[in-house]
Write a protein that holds these residues in place. Structure first.
Motif, PDB file in Angstrom:
ATOM      1  N   MET A   1       0.849  -1.184   0.000  1.00 51.08           N
ATOM      2  CA  MET A   1       0.000   0.000   0.000  1.00 51.08           C
ATOM      3  C   MET A   1       0.892   1.244   0.000  1.00 51.08           C
ATOM      4  O   MET A   1       1.850   1.311   0.769  1.00 51.08           O
ATOM      5  CB  MET A   1      -0.901  -0.015   1.231  1.00 51.08           C
ATOM      6  CG  MET A   1      -1.845   1.172   1.277  1.00 51.08           C
ATOM      7  SD  MET A   1      -3.024   1.125   2.654  1.00 51.08           S
ATOM      8  CE  MET A   1      -4.125  -0.121   2.046  1.00 51.08           C
ATOM      9  N   PRO A   2       0.588   2.220  -0.837  1.00 48.90           N
ATOM     10  CA  PRO A   2       1.393   3.457  -0.867  1.00 48.90           C
ATOM     11  C   PRO A   2       1.340   4.192   0.477  1.00 48.90           C
ATOM     12  O   PRO A   2       0.379   4.059   1.222  1.00 48.90           O
ATOM     13  CB  PRO A   2       0.725   4.296  -1.957  1.00 48.90           C
ATOM     14  CG  PRO A   2      -0.158   3.377  -2.703  1.00 48.90           C
ATOM     15  CD  PRO A   2      -0.485   2.242  -1.797  1.00 48.90           C
ATOM     16  N   GLN A   3       2.399   4.953   0.746  1.00 50.58           N
ATOM     17  CA  GLN A   3       2.458   5.729   1.974  1.00 50.58           C
ATOM     18  C   GLN A   3       2.712   7.189   1.657  1.00 50.58           C
ATOM     19  O   GLN A   3       3.407   7.513   0.702  1.00 50.58           O
ATOM     20  CB  GLN A   3       3.559   5.208   2.889  1.00 50.58           C
ATOM     21  CG  GLN A   3       3.298   3.831   3.425  1.00 50.58           C
ATOM     22  CD  GLN A   3       4.349   3.432   4.441  1.00 50.58           C
ATOM     23  OE1 GLN A   3       5.515   3.796   4.333  1.00 50.58           O
ATOM     24  NE2 GLN A   3       3.935   2.677   5.442  1.00 50.58           N
ATOM     25  N   HIS A   4       2.158   8.059   2.497  1.00 46.27           N
ATOM     26  CA  HIS A   4       2.322   9.503   2.359  1.00 46.27           C
ATOM     27  C   HIS A   4       3.181   9.990   3.523  1.00 46.27           C
ATOM     28  O   HIS A   4       2.866   9.738   4.685  1.00 46.27           O
ATOM     29  CB  HIS A   4       0.949  10.173   2.394  1.00 46.27           C
ATOM     30  CG  HIS A   4       1.009  11.655   2.305  1.00 46.27           C
ATOM     31  ND1 HIS A   4       1.265  12.314   1.137  1.00 46.27           N
ATOM     32  CD2 HIS A   4       0.863  12.599   3.262  1.00 46.27           C
ATOM     33  CE1 HIS A   4       1.262  13.616   1.370  1.00 46.27           C
ATOM     34  NE2 HIS A   4       1.026  13.807   2.644  1.00 46.27           N
ATOM     35  N   PHE A   5       4.287  10.690   3.213  1.00 47.56           N
ATOM     36  CA  PHE A   5       5.164  11.243   4.247  1.00 47.56           C
ATOM     37  C   PHE A   5       4.423  12.352   4.979  1.00 47.56           C
ATOM     38  O   PHE A   5       3.895  13.272   4.371  1.00 47.56           O
ATOM     39  CB  PHE A   5       6.443  11.789   3.606  1.00 47.56           C
ATOM     40  CG  PHE A   5       7.365  12.467   4.569  1.00 47.56           C
ATOM     41  CD1 PHE A   5       7.452  13.853   4.591  1.00 47.56           C
ATOM     42  CD2 PHE A   5       8.140  11.736   5.450  1.00 47.56           C
ATOM     43  CE1 PHE A   5       8.316  14.494   5.469  1.00 47.56           C
ATOM     44  CE2 PHE A   5       9.008  12.364   6.332  1.00 47.56           C
ATOM     45  CZ  PHE A   5       9.091  13.736   6.346  1.00 47.56           C
TER      46      PHE A   5
END
Length: 124
Positions: A1-5
């Motif tokens: 799953m993509p992650q957002h900083f």
């Protein structure tokens, strides 16, 4: 799953928890667990920092002190707590460790291509 900083943060309260037992084993790049602590008597938006050693033992290291370099307004210390309260998963990765401090980056899991960060924090 993509992650957002989300931002970088440091730990507070190491002297009250299990930092002394864990700090020789923790390394840059290690994953940490961030868990809401809504019953904390000193901070209703407190977020605990936990780490699990290779044998599976979990250590409470401290709490999030300050989120630095945040790009999302003036609510920096509360961002992780608000995201968690909105049902989002916030994770951490150790970036630097000193004898009495820990710095880490925080990320929010995103659904597909669209990250729900704005809806969670800004109410958009």
């Amino acid at each position: 799953m993509p992650q957002h900083f989300i931002g970088s943060a440091r730990m507070a309260g190491y002297q009250y928890y299990q930092w002394k037992q864990a700090n020789k084993q923790i390394n840059a790049g290690d994953e940490i667990i961030l868990r809401r602590d809504p019953h904390n008597q000193h901070d209703k938006l407190a977020v605990q920092i936990l780490w699990t050693d290779p044998e599976g033992q979990q250590f409470l290291l401290g709490h999030i002190a300050v989120i630095e370099g945040q790009n999302y307004g003036d609510k920096e210390p509360q961002t992780a707590a608000h995201l968690m309260d909105a049902g989002h998963t916030v994770t951490g990765k150790v970036t630097d460790k000193k004898p009495t401090s820990l710095r880490f980056d925080m990320f929010m899991a995103c659904d597909g291509e669209v990250c729900a960060y704005k809806e969670a924090v800004r109410g958009e």
